[in-house]
Design a protein around this motif. Structure first.
Motif, PDB file in Angstrom:
ATOM      1  N   UNK A 100      22.694 -24.998  -9.663  1.00 12.98           N
ATOM      2  CA  UNK A 100      22.725 -25.060 -11.127  1.00 12.98           C
ATOM      3  C   UNK A 100      21.613 -24.200 -11.710  1.00 12.98           C
ATOM      4  N   UNK A 101      20.444 -24.280 -11.103  1.00 12.16           N
ATOM      5  CA  UNK A 101      19.315 -23.471 -11.585  1.00 12.16           C
ATOM      6  C   UNK A 101      19.599 -21.976 -11.394  1.00 12.16           C
ATOM      7  N   UNK A 102      20.181 -21.608 -10.266  1.00 12.16           N
ATOM      8  CA  UNK A 102      20.534 -20.206 -10.037  1.00 12.16           C
ATOM      9  C   UNK A 102      21.555 -19.729 -11.070  1.00 12.16           C
ATOM     10  N   UNK A 103      22.518 -20.583 -11.383  1.00  9.11           N
ATOM     11  CA  UNK A 103      23.534 -20.228 -12.380  1.00  9.11           C
ATOM     12  C   UNK A 103      22.904 -19.994 -13.748  1.00  9.11           C
ATOM     13  N   UNK A 104      21.988 -20.872 -14.147  1.00  7.21           N
ATOM     14  CA  UNK A 104      21.326 -20.709 -15.442  1.00  7.21           C
ATOM     15  C   UNK A 104      20.467 -19.450 -15.459  1.00  7.21           C
ATOM     16  N   UNK A 105      19.877 -19.097 -14.321  1.00 11.70           N
ATOM     17  CA  UNK A 105      19.085 -17.868 -14.238  1.00 11.70           C
ATOM     18  C   UNK A 105      19.978 -16.650 -14.424  1.00 11.70           C
ATOM     19  N   UNK A 106      21.129 -16.645 -13.755  1.00 10.15           N
ATOM     20  CA  UNK A 106      22.067 -15.532 -13.909  1.00 10.15           C
ATOM     21  C   UNK A 106      22.564 -15.420 -15.340  1.00 10.15           C
ATOM     22  N   UNK A 107      22.679 -16.559 -16.011  1.00 10.22           N
ATOM     23  CA  UNK A 107      23.173 -16.575 -17.389  1.00 10.22           C
ATOM     24  C   UNK A 107      22.078 -16.289 -18.403  1.00 10.22           C
ATOM     25  N   UNK A 108      20.844 -16.056 -17.935  1.00 12.20           N
ATOM     26  CA  UNK A 108      19.697 -15.869 -18.844  1.00 12.20           C
ATOM     27  C   UNK A 108      19.588 -17.033 -19.838  1.00 12.20           C
ATOM     28  N   UNK A 109      19.847 -18.227 -19.333  1.00 15.62           N
ATOM     29  CA  UNK A 109      19.792 -19.434 -20.158  1.00 15.62           C
ATOM     30  C   UNK A 109      18.431 -20.095 -20.002  1.00 15.62           C
ATOM     31  N   UNK A 110      18.292 -21.295 -20.539  1.00 13.55           N
ATOM     32  CA  UNK A 110      17.035 -22.037 -20.458  1.00 13.55           C
ATOM     33  C   UNK A 110      17.169 -23.166 -19.444  1.00 13.55           C
TER      34      UNK A 110
END
Length: 409
Positions: A100-110
């Motif tokens: 989940x953290x990797x996905x948010x990183x790829x999405x440039x999310x918080x």
């Protein structure tokens, strides 16, 4: 390493007292049917629930990267089962935190970690032209709906218990009028990180109108705060209104606490923390730094008296790190000049409780004081540690400053 010296000296470090949300990566979704398509849709909804909780963004599904992941949510699921909610069959999902953290990183999310601000909720209700403060365990229908809405956003909320101290400290006009001074004074006994004041008006059709004020700081900071509280109004059924309100509250708090992921990070840098007097202080501080969302790793490499230097490797920007660190009341930042730093460095054995740590401090000194009365041809003292680089020739004395954090044990 310095850390192992502390490990040798310490038995156990006491746990950090904080509001920790333990279900950020879990979701529960109602299954309208038993076919594969319904289950696939439920998995996508569960992933969205978790991403909203973990990112702090209610509109996270609008992100293109997130939309693609939701189309195939299966790889992010680490565990699933079936349950029941109010007589309806549900899909119980647990998602992999690292993915989940990797996905948010790829999405440039918080990313908003499991350490969340505790919110004290003062709720006053108007029904049939009568007003009453709703206390914890009062059995009012709004409270379970509000708890459910807060849980979906990963918000730890508490309500006042309504004992003699509460009843005498605050009255209904204070809450309905939003008077900050009495609200702040009455809230201090609960020591929350934020205060939410909610005014509810029940309608004839069983709908409810909610108006609310969010004070995103501790009660002792409310009165002198330069920022006005965040205000809002929502209406609808109890479930709809409380969900809308909690979404807005969570989005507001996430803007303060969540850390931006993705993009270029500032890499590594060093900070110095003073007043670290015991091994318990050291481990509590190190654990707090390591658990920050903006931090990849922390390494303690120098000890000077009661001051510890940490090498910090970041996942995000230094600005995000400082903002996140500034939200912890146990640590504060000061700026001191070179003379103060020299005095701090000279304060070695007297401030370190353990003699072994004192020896470590002497052998890891970064700054050696120089006698101003010494002859000009006397060579300056070099650091004892040959691995420490002498940068004194490049310093600008009139501008040289060192940022120091102070630990409040």
């Amino acid at each position: 390493m310095l850390r192992f010296a502390f490990l040798f000296l310490a038995l156990l470090a006491l746990p950090v007292k904080a509001a920790t949300v333990t279900n950020l990566y879990q979701a529960q979704v109602v299954l309208p049917d038993t076919d594969k398509q319904s289950e696939k849709q439920a998995q996508a909804q569960g992933l969205e629930q978790v991403l909203i909780k973990v990112s702090g963004q209610s509109e996270i599904a609008n992100n293109e990267v997130i939309r693609k992941a939701m189309a195939n949510s299966r790889p992010y699921i680490s565990q699933f089962g079936y349950g029941n909610l109010n007589g309806e069959r549900t899909l119980e999902l647990t998602f992999n935190g690292g993915q989940i953290r990797d996905l948010l990183t790829k999405a440039n999310a918080t990313l908003w970690n499991e350490q969340r601000p505790t919110i004290l909720v003062w709720l006053v209700e108007e029904s049939n032209r009568e007003r009453a403060i709703l206390w914890d365990q009062s059995g009012n229908s709004l409270q379970p709906q509000m708890n459910l809405a807060a849980d979906k956003r990963g918000l730890p909320i508490i309500m006042p218990i309504g004992d003699f101290d509460d009843v005498t400290a605050l009255n209904i006009p204070d809450l309905w009028g939003g008077f900050v001074q009495p609200i702040a004074e009455a809230s201090q006994r609960y020591n929350p990180d934020a205060v939410l004041v909610v005014r509810a008006r029940k309608q004839a059709d069983d709908n409810v109108n909610l108006s609310w004020q969010l004070f995103p700081q501790k009660p002792n900071q409310m009165v002198n705060s330069q920022k006005a509280p965040t205000e809002g109004k929502v209406s609808g059924t109890a479930a709809t209104a409380t969900t809308d309100m909690m979404n807005k509250v969570a989005d507001k708090l996430a803007a303060k606490y969540a850390v931006q992921l993705g993009g270029a990070s500032d890499g590594a840098f060093a900070i110095q923390v003073a007043n670290v007097k015991t091994t318990e202080d050291f481990f509590t501080l190190e654990r707090m730094l390591t658990n920050l969302t903006s931090v990849a790793s922390v390494n303690a490499n120098q000890l000077k008296g009661d001051s510890v230097q940490f090498d910090v490797k970041l996942l995000s920007s230094e600005e995000a790190f400082r903002r996140e660190l500034g939200q912890d009341s146990r640590i504060s930042q000061k700026t001191i000049d070179v003379q103060d730093m020299t005095e701090l460095a000279d304060n070695t054995a007297t401030d370190v409780i353990d003699p072994v740590a004192a020896d470590i401090a002497k052998n890891n000194m970064l700054i050696k004081p120089v006698d101003p009365q010494a002859p000009s041809d006397q060579p300056a003292q070099l650091p004892v540690d040959p691995n420490v680089i002498d940068v004194s020739a490049t310093m600008q004395p009139e501008q040289a400053q060192a940022e120091v954090y102070y630990w409040k044990s």
